[in-house]
Design a protein around this motif. Structure first.
Motif, mmCIF file in Angstrom:
data_model
loop_
_atom_site.group_PDB
_atom_site.id
_atom_site.type_symbol
_atom_site.label_atom_id
_atom_site.label_comp_id
_atom_site.label_asym_id
_atom_site.label_seq_id
_atom_site.Cartn_x
_atom_site.Cartn_y
_atom_site.Cartn_z
ATOM 1 N N TYR A 22 -6.003 18.296 15.509
ATOM 2 C CA TYR A 22 -7.234 17.995 14.857
ATOM 3 C C TYR A 22 -7.907 16.551 15.406
ATOM 4 C CZ TYR A 22 -10.254 16.349 10.830
ATOM 5 O OH TYR A 22 -11.267 16.026 9.939
ATOM 6 N N PHE A 23 -6.825 15.608 15.558
ATOM 7 C CA PHE A 23 -7.296 14.328 16.026
ATOM 8 C C PHE A 23 -7.774 14.252 17.204
ATOM 9 C CE2 PHE A 23 -5.482 13.326 11.773
ATOM 10 C CZ PHE A 23 -6.567 12.661 11.226
ATOM 11 N N ILE A 206 -14.756 -3.666 16.097
ATOM 12 C CA ILE A 206 -15.075 -2.148 15.661
ATOM 13 C C ILE A 206 -16.152 -2.140 14.669
ATOM 14 C CG2 ILE A 206 -14.122 -0.250 14.442
ATOM 15 C CD1 ILE A 206 -12.579 -0.379 16.747
ATOM 16 N N ILE A 256 -17.311 5.042 24.741
ATOM 17 C CA ILE A 256 -16.191 4.686 23.813
ATOM 18 C C ILE A 256 -14.986 4.317 24.815
ATOM 19 C CG2 ILE A 256 -16.733 6.232 21.776
ATOM 20 C CD1 ILE A 256 -14.772 8.274 23.040
ATOM 21 N N VAL B 129 -3.630 9.486 15.624
ATOM 22 C CA VAL B 129 -4.444 9.450 14.570
ATOM 23 C C VAL B 129 -5.470 8.153 14.164
ATOM 24 C CG1 VAL B 129 -4.274 9.199 11.747
ATOM 25 C CG2 VAL B 129 -2.434 10.637 13.239
ATOM 26 N N PHE B 130 -5.039 7.088 15.107
ATOM 27 C CA PHE B 130 -5.903 5.897 14.915
ATOM 28 C C PHE B 130 -7.100 5.869 15.799
ATOM 29 C CE2 PHE B 130 -6.205 1.221 14.921
ATOM 30 C CZ PHE B 130 -6.561 1.025 13.706
ATOM 31 N N ILE B 131 -6.664 6.655 16.876
ATOM 32 C CA ILE B 131 -8.039 6.509 17.989
ATOM 33 C C ILE B 131 -9.318 6.766 17.485
ATOM 34 C CG2 ILE B 131 -8.934 7.874 20.128
ATOM 35 C CD1 ILE B 131 -7.056 5.607 20.807
ATOM 36 N N PRO B 132 -9.331 7.818 16.642
ATOM 37 C CA PRO B 132 -10.922 8.132 16.315
ATOM 38 C C PRO B 132 -11.382 7.145 15.487
ATOM 39 C CG PRO B 132 -9.295 9.952 15.771
ATOM 40 C CD PRO B 132 -8.358 8.856 16.208
ATOM 41 N N TYR B 133 -10.794 6.018 14.901
ATOM 42 C CA TYR B 133 -11.346 4.767 14.184
ATOM 43 C C TYR B 133 -12.004 3.971 15.128
ATOM 44 C CZ TYR B 133 -11.598 0.670 11.364
ATOM 45 O OH TYR B 133 -11.822 -0.215 10.554
ATOM 46 N N ALA B 134 -11.500 3.904 16.446
ATOM 47 C CA ALA B 134 -12.342 3.177 17.608
ATOM 48 C C ALA B 134 -13.575 3.919 17.956
ATOM 49 C CB ALA B 134 -11.413 3.135 18.576
ATOM 50 N N VAL B 135 -13.758 5.168 17.600
ATOM 51 C CA VAL B 135 -15.024 5.792 17.891
ATOM 52 C C VAL B 135 -16.116 5.411 16.865
ATOM 53 C CG1 VAL B 135 -16.074 8.070 18.572
ATOM 54 C CG2 VAL B 135 -13.929 7.465 19.094
ATOM 55 N N TRP B 184 -12.166 12.394 9.694
ATOM 56 C CA TRP B 184 -11.604 12.328 11.098
ATOM 57 C C TRP B 184 -11.542 10.865 11.736
ATOM 58 C CZ3 TRP B 184 -13.965 11.062 15.920
ATOM 59 C CH2 TRP B 184 -13.173 11.541 17.304
#
Lengths: 281, 313
Positions: A22-23, A206, A256, B129-135, B184
């Motif tokens: 999913y991620f 961020i 990104i 799981v954490f990478i999407p937070y950087a997007v 996500w």
């Protein structure tokens, strides 16, 4: 001591595989799609590679509208890079002052910091825009940069870190040796505060890379926009301009890459730092 | 902003040093306080002021001169009788009622799994799981937007080959497609906060429970979860505030679907009134209303949670 049962392990693995898919799948898709030409994008299976067209896509991206994409990237680096460095410095020195000194007005400043943490950034976007129009900073880089320097949560983190990692006796010793307050901060405290500062910097970065509403309101000149605003503009135009979709995809990937690299290389800070700060609040 | 206090004649060091201690905190705080006043206090004051005025065109011989006229609460009345603005609150409320529990449940489950001995490769999975937070939210939405579009998306394709026709951008589903993007994006950071809280729980508590024969699941629910309630409360509060502020994702999704209207969320109403509507006064009134609702809800959540915590103690 017995470990978890086999059934628990199996369920755990199934859960983790689903979570990983999913991620990571969207990111994987982005990488695959970046290597495709516009016609392949629509005609080949999305999760697998077709003809490798990445370099051509990058060239197209760089040439579009006179290379405006790289201008957007540069703008983002200025707004977020320079902005978050300045903001971190301001937060750390303010948090340090609040933690290490007794002075008149300290309680008022602390109360203001805590109170304003409840004012969400995006609620402030429209009022900030209204103010910028009044003082003539609308459609300028400063109009986006300066408001992003105020981050009460950063000051709070700076306060928490200073209290937990700068021993007052050390400062007292420095004063005995004749160091000025200014020097005590720069040569002693700042070093002790650097792990905490990196955490603040990371989240400031961020946050401001994510900033969208204020630049969208303030900046009408495309040459001043950050990459998020620029790409969403392209995405809107892509309805009528066919080749643009590919550029949105490649542009998204390029935008990104730096932030993901920073994140992966600074893992030990976000793994511990933010949480430690968050818990002590 | 601050002058170098290190350059001082040696003889008067002692006297000046105590002076340094007195002045240093003010010097250190000057940049923040100035910026705070200009870019946090002043905008709120300006917005408040602006919200009580309206621009009226006085066409009687004055050409097209625009004039600001004091109108009292007119803008607030207009905002609150604007059905689009009012129903946008209902929409984000519905969104939050589903998105916040789902996202938090996922974050808590992940944090508990990472804290247990059930899986390996923890660092890898935590990073994924954490990478999407950087997007950035805008890029995340553009990315998921492609995965929602029928002609490009491998997901839609896959579902169709299974005989399911999915439309992620229909009027009834687009809200949940937005919810998916936010889940996500933010699950990772919430997971990290809860995980870090779990790491501070003394390990010997678990040993005692293990000796009593408690399984991983029972330990997770009966011992670990209650210990990290403060962290869960913190993440809930931030999530609710985030939900009310929803802007980046729906705004970006507008480029691929017309089912997200210009006043889809409160913040989008504020934006649309200010830009397309050209009514900065109305926009300010809406921003103030949104700020007050957010503030009220944050207070409500903390009161309820404090009472709960008090009751269980």
């Amino acid at each position: 001591m017995t470990g978890p049962s086999r059934r628990a392990r199996l369920l755990g693995w199934l859960f983790m595989i689903a979570v990983g898919l999913y991620f990571l799948a969207p990111v994987y898709w982005l990488i695959v799609a970046s290597t495709k030409s516009t016609s392949d994008l629509f005609s080949t299976p999305g999760f697998w590679f077709a003809d490798f067209n990445l370099w051509q896509n990058l060239v197209d991206l760089s040439q579009r509208d006179g290379g405006i994409f790289w201008r957007w990237m540069l703008n983002s680096v200025i707004y977020s890079g320079l902005g978050s460095v300045l903001m971190t410095f301001i937060s750390v020195i303010s948090g340090y002052a609040l933690a290490m000194y007794e002075f008149r007005g300290r309680r008022i400043v602390l109360a203001a910091v805590i109170g304003s943490m409840l004012v969400p950034q995006t609620v402030l976007a429209q009022p900030t825009y209204t103010l910028l129009v009044e003082i003539g900073l609308s459609n300028t880089m400063l109009g986006v940069l300066l408001p992003s320097l105020v981050y009460p949560f950063g000051v709070m983190l700076g306060f928490v870190y200073a209290r937990s990692s700068v021993p007052p006796e050390l400062l007292e010793a420095a004063r005995m040796d004749g160091a000025s307050e200014w020097r005590a901060f720069f040569s002693i405290a700042l070093k002790l505060l650097s792990p905490g500062s990196v955490t603040i910097l990371l989240f400031a970065f961020i946050g401001s890379w994510n900033n969208f509403m204020l630049p969208l309101l303030v900046l009408s000149d495309p040459r001043l926009q950050p990459v998020t605003v620029g790409l969403s503009g392209w995405s809107q135009a892509a309805i009528t301009i066919p080749g643009l979709q590919t550029l949105v995809i490649v542009g998204a990937l390029v935008s990104i890459v730096p932030i993901v690299v920073v994140f992966v290389s600074l893992q030990r800070y976000w793994r511990s730092g933010l949480a430690a700060g968050g818990l002590k609040l | 902003m601050s002058t170098g206090t290190s350059v001082r004649p040696a003889g008067s060091r002692r006297a000046l040093r105590s002076g340094g201690i007195r002045w240093a905190p003010y010097v250190f705080l000057t940049p923040f306080v100035l910026l705070f006043l200009v870019f946090l206090v002043a905008p709120i004051v300006t917005a408040l002021y602006t919200s009580f005025f309206a621009v009226e065109r006085s066409g009687l011989g004055f050409g097209n001169a625009n004039e600001s006229v004091f109108v009292g609460f007119d803008n607030y009345v207009r905002a609150l009788s604007d059905s689009g603005f009012v129903s946008s609150f209902g929409r984000v409320l519905l969104f939050g009622v589903v998105q916040v529990p789902v996202m938090l449940a996922l974050s808590i489950a992940l944090a508990l799994v990472f804290d247990s001995a059930v899986v390996r490769w923890k660092r890898f999975f935590q990073l994924s799981v954490f990478i999407p937070y950087a997007v950035p939210a805008v890029v995340a939405t553009l990315l998921w937007g492609f995965l929602y579009q029928p002609r490009v998306s491998p997901i839609v394709e896959l579902l169709e080959s299974l005989g399911v026709s999915a439309n992620f951008l229909a009027p009834g589903t687009v809200l949940w497609s937005i919810a998916n993007v936010t889940i996500w994006s933010v699950t990772g950071v919430n997971m990290i906060i809860i995980f870090a809280a779990l790491q501070t729980v003394p390990r010997d508590m678990y040993e005692a429970a293990r000796l009593d024969g408690a399984g991983e699941l029972r330990m997770a629910l009966q011992i670990k979860l209650p210990m990290v309630l403060p962290a869960i409360f913190l993440t809930t509060l931030f999530s609710i505030i985030g939900t009310l502020q929803l802007f980046n994702e729906p705004m970006t999704l507008r480029s691929i679907t017309s089912n997200v209207t210009g006043d889809y969320t409160p913040n989008m109403s504020v934006f649309t009134a200010t830009t397309l509507g050209g009514n900065i006064n109305l926009g300010s009134a809406m921003a103030i209303i949104l700020g007050l609702v957010t503030f009220g809800l944050s207070i409500l959540v903390s009161v309820v949670s404090n009472r709960r915590r008090g009751a269980t103690r």
